[in-house]
Design a protein around this motif. Structure first.
Motif, PDB file in Angstrom:
ATOM      1  N   GLU A 124       0.835  -1.197   0.000  1.00 23.51           N
ATOM      2  CA  GLU A 124       0.000   0.000   0.000  1.00 23.51           C
ATOM      3  C   GLU A 124       0.865   1.240   0.000  1.00 23.51           C
ATOM      4  N   PRO A 125       0.517   2.225  -0.822  1.00 22.31           N
ATOM      5  CA  PRO A 125       1.323   3.452  -0.819  1.00 22.31           C
ATOM      6  C   PRO A 125       1.293   4.132   0.536  1.00 22.31           C
ATOM      7  N   ARG A 126       2.426   4.717   0.853  1.00 27.19           N
ATOM      8  CA  ARG A 126       2.512   5.401   2.137  1.00 27.19           C
ATOM      9  C   ARG A 126       1.567   6.588   2.161  1.00 27.19           C
ATOM     10  N   LYS A 127       0.842   6.737   3.209  1.00 28.51           N
ATOM     11  CA  LYS A 127      -0.101   7.845   3.322  1.00 28.51           C
ATOM     12  C   LYS A 127       0.659   9.159   3.483  1.00 28.51           C
ATOM     13  N   PRO A 128       0.268  10.177   2.699  1.00 31.09           N
ATOM     14  CA  PRO A 128       0.972  11.469   2.826  1.00 31.09           C
ATOM     15  C   PRO A 128       0.765  12.061   4.226  1.00 31.09           C
ATOM     16  N   GLN A 129       1.845  12.565   4.749  1.00 28.94           N
ATOM     17  CA  GLN A 129       1.767  13.166   6.079  1.00 28.94           C
ATOM     18  C   GLN A 129       1.060  14.517   6.008  1.00 28.94           C
ATOM     19  N   ARG A 130       0.208  14.732   6.939  1.00 28.39           N
ATOM     20  CA  ARG A 130      -0.509  16.004   6.986  1.00 28.39           C
ATOM     21  C   ARG A 130       0.443  17.103   7.474  1.00 28.39           C
ATOM     22  N   ARG A 131       0.464  18.198   6.700  1.00 26.11           N
ATOM     23  CA  ARG A 131       1.371  19.280   7.058  1.00 26.11           C
ATOM     24  C   ARG A 131       0.981  19.888   8.398  1.00 26.11           C
ATOM     25  N   ARG A 132       1.995  20.044   9.196  1.00 29.05           N
ATOM     26  CA  ARG A 132       1.722  20.632  10.511  1.00 29.05           C
ATOM     27  C   ARG A 132       1.567  22.142  10.383  1.00 29.05           C
ATOM     28  N   GLU A 133       0.647  22.654  11.105  1.00 25.52           N
ATOM     29  CA  GLU A 133       0.454  24.102  11.113  1.00 25.52           C
ATOM     30  C   GLU A 133       1.596  24.771  11.875  1.00 25.52           C
ATOM     31  N   THR A 134       1.973  25.939  11.355  1.00 24.61           N
ATOM     32  CA  THR A 134       3.038  26.721  11.994  1.00 24.61           C
ATOM     33  C   THR A 134       2.486  28.087  12.386  1.00 24.61           C
ATOM     34  N   ARG A 135       3.303  28.805  13.109  1.00 22.61           N
ATOM     35  CA  ARG A 135       2.883  30.148  13.532  1.00 22.61           C
ATOM     36  C   ARG A 135       2.863  31.130  12.368  1.00 22.61           C
ATOM     37  N   LEU A 136       3.469  30.727  11.223  1.00 18.34           N
ATOM     38  CA  LEU A 136       3.489  31.623  10.058  1.00 18.34           C
ATOM     39  C   LEU A 136       2.221  31.492   9.213  1.00 18.34           C
ATOM     40  N   ASP A 137       1.443  30.419   9.420  1.00 16.95           N
ATOM     41  CA  ASP A 137       0.283  30.172   8.548  1.00 16.95           C
ATOM     42  C   ASP A 137      -0.656  31.371   8.441  1.00 16.95           C
ATOM     43  N   PRO A 138      -1.023  32.079   9.507  1.00 20.46           N
ATOM     44  CA  PRO A 138      -1.953  33.217   9.344  1.00 20.46           C
ATOM     45  C   PRO A 138      -1.375  34.346   8.499  1.00 20.46           C
ATOM     46  N   TYR A 139      -0.047  34.408   8.375  1.00 16.45           N
ATOM     47  CA  TYR A 139       0.578  35.525   7.663  1.00 16.45           C
ATOM     48  C   TYR A 139       1.023  35.144   6.236  1.00 16.45           C
ATOM     49  N   MET A 140       0.832  33.904   5.856  1.00 18.13           N
ATOM     50  CA  MET A 140       1.257  33.480   4.517  1.00 18.13           C
ATOM     51  C   MET A 140       0.554  34.254   3.399  1.00 18.13           C
ATOM     52  N   PRO A 141      -0.779  34.482   3.469  1.00 16.28           N
ATOM     53  CA  PRO A 141      -1.410  35.289   2.414  1.00 16.28           C
ATOM     54  C   PRO A 141      -0.813  36.688   2.309  1.00 16.28           C
ATOM     55  N   LEU A 142      -0.387  37.291   3.455  1.00  9.67           N
ATOM     56  CA  LEU A 142       0.224  38.615   3.411  1.00  9.67           C
ATOM     57  C   LEU A 142       1.575  38.565   2.698  1.00  9.67           C
ATOM     58  N   VAL A 143       2.366  37.538   2.989  1.00 15.24           N
ATOM     59  CA  VAL A 143       3.666  37.395   2.320  1.00 15.24           C
ATOM     60  C   VAL A 143       3.468  37.181   0.824  1.00 15.24           C
ATOM     61  N   ASP A 144       2.479  36.343   0.440  1.00 17.03           N
ATOM     62  CA  ASP A 144       2.210  36.107  -0.988  1.00 17.03           C
ATOM     63  C   ASP A 144       1.832  37.403  -1.694  1.00 17.03           C
ATOM     64  N   GLY A 145       1.054  38.248  -1.026  1.00 15.73           N
ATOM     65  CA  GLY A 145       0.675  39.523  -1.629  1.00 15.73           C
ATOM     66  C   GLY A 145       1.884  40.417  -1.865  1.00 15.73           C
ATOM     67  N   MET A 146       2.824  40.442  -0.947  1.00 17.73           N
ATOM     68  CA  MET A 146       4.038  41.250  -1.145  1.00 17.73           C
ATOM     69  C   MET A 146       4.873  40.726  -2.314  1.00 17.73           C
ATOM     70  N   LEU A 147       4.945  39.391  -2.453  1.00 17.72           N
ATOM     71  CA  LEU A 147       5.724  38.815  -3.550  1.00 17.72           C
ATOM     72  C   LEU A 147       5.056  39.070  -4.898  1.00 17.72           C
ATOM     73  N   ARG A 148       3.718  39.061  -4.930  1.00 18.88           N
ATOM     74  CA  ARG A 148       3.037  39.368  -6.196  1.00 18.88           C
ATOM     75  C   ARG A 148       3.195  40.831  -6.566  1.00 18.88           C
ATOM     76  N   ALA A 149       3.232  41.693  -5.572  1.00 19.64           N
ATOM     77  CA  ALA A 149       3.451  43.113  -5.864  1.00 19.64           C
ATOM     78  C   ALA A 149       4.837  43.355  -6.437  1.00 19.64           C
ATOM     79  N   ASP A 150       5.804  42.506  -6.070  1.00 22.32           N
ATOM     80  CA  ASP A 150       7.169  42.651  -6.589  1.00 22.32           C
ATOM     81  C   ASP A 150       7.265  42.361  -8.078  1.00 22.32           C
TER      82      ASP A 150
END
Length: 547
Positions: A49-75
């Motif tokens: 059986e294929p190994r089940k993908p591990q669920r990504r652990r949440e980090t303290r950066l998760d709430p701010y990831m959309p903000l970082v993505d917006g800065m990179l798109r503005a660049d």
């Protein structure tokens, strides 16, 4: 060995012990050191059986990831020197959004990964930088193959264009082959070195062609080379430089890749139509010579002028040749054929059952019985094909004339233009006059003439013989000889001694031809006068009376 692969081997071992040795589940557990669940899974399924993908652990950066993505798109629309760095993004998160629980390392790792993904999502891709290069005269070259499409003998065919390009002058030598295998790889080198009059003193760049490289040893330039390639490059003194695998090395021999594209666009458009690869390569040689007059980019001189400076600096060629072909030793089957690389080629039927030697080159192959060459064929493209020479079967067809009309060699001879409509007309007339078997044998005797005479002369002899109804192989042979003598400018044969025959025909029969070649007879005509004396009757007195 990876975990998935080792588990597959374990499953296979468990199933084999259960199937062949009848081991129970408990015995399998003890032998392989596994639980009953693993034994049951191995017996129920072939693949783990294929190994089940591990669920990504949440980090303290998760709430701010959309903000970082917006800065990179503005660049993406910002000036290159006024774009966010990882440090600036971290400072903004602290000052503007109060992200006190986020570390700089977390932000830097996310920005390093996410910046390229944002560019690709916008359709821009990673930034590419090209650095101009300088090359010393006679120092470097590049080699590559490119595919081309041609019409070969009326059939659309895919062929392969070998190219060796000198880096300094841009002088390139090309050759078209039926395949891009090792024979073509070697022959392309030999042809290029002879045309150039030498080879580079430095390196020649290659990608990871199977003709040279058996295995790439990691993301480095180290390679496990093919044994014949090692011997070949050692003979010629080639110093190879292998490009990095994958996209990282795609730019390392851009000169020859661009050259192949230029050559294909300018000389293979429209698609060439040729009867053979030898004819096409003659055109390629002329195109290579003509390309010396072009200029590359903003250069002040032509390719030929730069090559004139580079050619004296090339290293000389070795004195001994290197056999680029590959030897095979097949056995001739009952059809008078040998199998080479999944294709069949004919040989004379007298060799059936014997083992012969075959020298395979990129575009042709030669068959040897001992040291004597007995057959030569153009190499077939693809697999499962056959190339049969009608001449190889003539002795067998003399004994079995009924097999001649539907034979595959006859059909291939017609397709190649060796069996012409002139042959068909003469054959039809011969069968009508002598019967099917005798007429076919007469035609086969005519075909045997091609072993000693030119094909065109035999066809001319057939045409002349057919016009006057001379349906024997002797008549065709004499007319073919007359055609050959006329072509060479020799005197025509003397006139036949039978005026009645010569009145309505220009065909020389065998009897006339033999008489015309005798020396002149200057002897007087014979006289029977002495014999006439024996016929004079004696007087009666001289005759002795009988009893």
């Amino acid at each position: 060995m990876g975990n998935s692969q080792s588990k597959t081997v374990l499953y296979a071992a468990i199933r084999q012990d259960h199937r062949l040795h009848g081991m129970s589940g408990r015995a399998l557990e003890r032998k392989h050191g596994v639980t009953w669940r693993t034994v049951r899974k191995a017996l129920d399924a072939q693949w783990p059986e294929p190994r089940k993908p591990q669920r990504r652990r949440e980090t303290r950066l998760d709430p701010y990831m959309p903000l970082v993505d917006g800065m990179l798109r503005a660049d993406l629309d910002a000036p290159p020197k006024q774009r966010h760095t990882a440090k600036r993004i971290f400072d903004r998160l602290l000052e503007e959004y109060g992200a006190r629980d986020v570390s700089y390392g977390m932000v830097r790792a996310y920005v390093a990964r996410r910046r390229q993904e944002v560019r690709r999502e916008a359709g821009l891709g990673p930034a590419a930088v090209f650095v101009p290069q300088s090359h010393a005269p006679g120092a470097e070259a590049e080699v590559d193959f490119g595919d081309v499409h041609i019409v070969l003998a009326g059939e659309p065919t895919r062929a392969f264009l070998f190219s060796l390009r000198l880096s300094y002058s841009g002088k390139a030598v090309h050759r078209v082959f039926a395949s891009c295998g090792q024979e073509a790889f070697f022959e392309g080198h030999v042809h290029a070195f002879r045309v150039l009059g030498g080879l580079p003193r430095g390196t020649i760049r290659y990608d990871n062609l199977k003709a040279a490289v058996q295995r790439v040893l990691g993301l480095t330039r180290a390679r496990a080379e093919n044994e014949r390639w090692t011997a070949f490059r050692s003979h010629w003194g080639i110093d190879p430089l292998y490009c990095l695998p994958g996209i990282e090395g795609a730019h390392e021999k851009g000169g020859v890749e661009g050259q192949i594209g230029y050559f294909r666009r300018n000389h293979f458009v429209p698609v060439p139509q040729v009867a053979s690869l030898a004819e096409l390569n003659a055109l390629v040689d002329a195109w290579d010579q003509a390309d010396e007059a072009r200029r590359i980019g903003l250069r002040t001189g032509t390719v030929g002028q730069y090559f004139a400076q580079e050619q004296p600096l090339l290293r000389g060629l070795p004195g001994e040749p290197f056999e680029t072909g590959r030897w095979f030793t097949p056995r001739v089957d009952r059809y008078g054929q040998v199998s080479v690389r999944s294709n069949h080629y004919s040989v004379p039927v007298r060799l059936i059952g014997r083992q012969v030697r075959v020298l395979l080159h990129a575009n042709d192959l030669a068959v040897y019985d001992g040291r004597a060459e007995v057959a030569r064929h153009e190499r077939l493209i693809g697999r499962g094909g056959s190339r049969l020479d009608l001449d190889h079967y003539l002795e067998a067809l003399l004994r079995k004339p009924g097999a001649f009309p539907g034979s595959t060699p006859l059909e291939q001879a017609r397709s190649a233009g060796r069996f012409t409509p002139v042959h068909d007309r003469w054959w039809e007339a011969a069968r009508a006059a002598h019967g099917d078997a005798a007429g076919t044998r007469a035609l086969i005797e005519v075909l045997l003439l091609a072993r000693h005479m030119e094909h065109e002369h035999v066809v001319a002899g057939l045409a002349a013989a057919h016009r006057v109804g001379a349906l024997t192989a002797d008549a065709v042979a004499l007319e073919a000889r007359k055609a050959a003598d006329t072509e060479l400018g020799s005197l025509a044969p003397p006139a036949p001694r039978h005026p009645a025959r010569a009145a309505g025909t220009n065909v020389t029969f065998l009897e006339d031809w033999r008489l015309s070649h005798l020396p002149p007879d200057t002897r007087p005509l014979p006289s029977v006068a002495p014999y006439d004396q024996l016929l004079v009757r004696r007087p009666a007195a001289d005759r002795k009376e009988g009893p």
